[in-house]
Design a protein around this motif. Structure first.
Motif, PDB file in Angstrom:
ATOM      1  N   THR A 112      26.581  38.813  45.767  1.00 21.48           N
ATOM      2  CA  THR A 112      27.852  38.933  46.470  1.00 21.48           C
ATOM      3  C   THR A 112      28.104  40.370  46.895  1.00 21.48           C
ATOM      4  OG1 THR A 112      30.199  38.319  46.412  1.00 21.48           O
ATOM      5  CG2 THR A 112      29.289  39.348  44.426  1.00 21.48           C
TER       6      THR A 112
ATOM      7  N   TYR B 204      30.359  43.505  46.737  1.00 20.04           N
ATOM      8  CA  TYR B 204      31.344  44.001  45.784  1.00 20.04           C
ATOM      9  C   TYR B 204      32.680  44.301  46.465  1.00 20.04           C
ATOM     10  CZ  TYR B 204      33.086  46.199  41.562  1.00 20.04           C
ATOM     11  OH  TYR B 204      33.822  46.490  40.444  1.00 20.04           O
TER      12      TYR B 204
ATOM     13  N   THR C 204      35.606  39.373  44.929  1.00 21.62           N
ATOM     14  CA  THR C 204      35.505  40.373  43.864  1.00 21.62           C
ATOM     15  C   THR C 204      36.885  40.769  43.355  1.00 21.62           C
ATOM     16  OG1 THR C 204      33.430  41.214  44.743  1.00 21.62           O
ATOM     17  CG2 THR C 204      34.672  42.680  43.304  1.00 21.62           C
TER      18      THR C 204
ATOM     19  N   GLN D  85      38.296  40.135  39.586  1.00 18.70           N
ATOM     20  CA  GLN D  85      38.742  41.258  38.763  1.00 18.70           C
ATOM     21  C   GLN D  85      40.157  41.022  38.243  1.00 18.70           C
ATOM     22  OE1 GLN D  85      37.964  44.374  41.604  1.00 18.70           O
ATOM     23  NE2 GLN D  85      36.091  44.996  40.545  1.00 18.70           N
TER      24      GLN D  85
ATOM     25  N   PHE E   9      30.889  40.787  36.990  1.00 20.96           N
ATOM     26  CA  PHE E   9      29.874  41.437  37.820  1.00 20.96           C
ATOM     27  C   PHE E   9      28.982  42.265  36.911  1.00 20.96           C
ATOM     28  CE2 PHE E   9      33.549  40.532  40.308  1.00 20.96           C
ATOM     29  CZ  PHE E   9      33.010  39.903  41.415  1.00 20.96           C
TER      30      PHE E   9
ATOM     31  N   TYR F 251      26.068  43.130  44.813  1.00 24.34           N
ATOM     32  CA  TYR F 251      26.151  42.990  43.362  1.00 24.34           C
ATOM     33  C   TYR F 251      25.690  41.610  42.902  1.00 24.34           C
ATOM     34  CZ  TYR F 251      28.578  47.241  41.893  1.00 24.34           C
ATOM     35  OH  TYR F 251      28.889  48.531  41.550  1.00 24.34           O
TER      36      TYR F 251
ATOM     37  N   LEU G 289      26.733  38.566  40.643  1.00 17.05           N
ATOM     38  CA  LEU G 289      27.864  37.875  40.036  1.00 17.05           C
ATOM     39  C   LEU G 289      27.329  36.955  38.945  1.00 17.05           C
ATOM     40  CD1 LEU G 289      30.851  36.888  39.994  1.00 17.05           C
ATOM     41  CD2 LEU G 289      30.207  35.293  41.826  1.00 17.05           C
TER      42      LEU G 289
END
Length: 133
Positions: free
Chosen positions: A45, A47, A52, A56, A76, A111, A113
């Motif tokens: 994915t 970031y 994201t 978070q 992540f 990143y 995931l």
């Protein structure tokens, strides 16, 4: 048994799972090309994506696929280039997206995931198998 079923079902090129997140009581869903291993799905994915920020703020997510549904915890694990072994597996399953230029595996913004299953089920041959963490 569950790990074997999930690996057989989802570790294929061109396969998708659907990830649902929620912000301020508003759901959002998108498709991901996964790799499954040891109770977790992994996906590539950006970031800097909306997903994201939503994860978070609330790491509790839901995922589903062909005769499969689960609640999970998302996080992540870092940029792809820092995890070469896992990145190689993900790149294999996401090759079509990489070839189309939709994923830059060398970008600092790309990143991995991790979606760790908590509970759910998978159905195989008309039999339900419950997933419990």
């Amino acid at each position: 048994m569950i790990d074997q079923l999930l690996s057989q079902r989802f570790n294929k090129t061109g396969n998708l799972i659907y990830l649902a997140t929620s912000t301020n009581n508003t759901p959002s869903i998108r498709s991901l090309t996964p790799y499954y291993e040891n109770g977790c799905f992994f996906a590539i994915t950006s970031y800097s994506s909306k997903k994201t920020k939503e994860i978070q703020n609330n790491p509790n997510v839901a995922i589903c696929g062909y005769f499969f549904n689960a609640n999970a915890n998302a996080s992540f694990i870092g940029p792809m280039k820092l995890y070469p072994e896992l990145s190689k597996k993900l790149a294999y399953y996401c090759n079509e997206w990489i070839q189309l230029g939709k994923i830059d595996i060398n970008s600092d913004d790309t990143y991995i995931l991790k979606i760790e299953l908590k509970d759910g089920y998978i159905i195989e041959n008309n039999k339900r198998y419950d997933i419990k963490s």
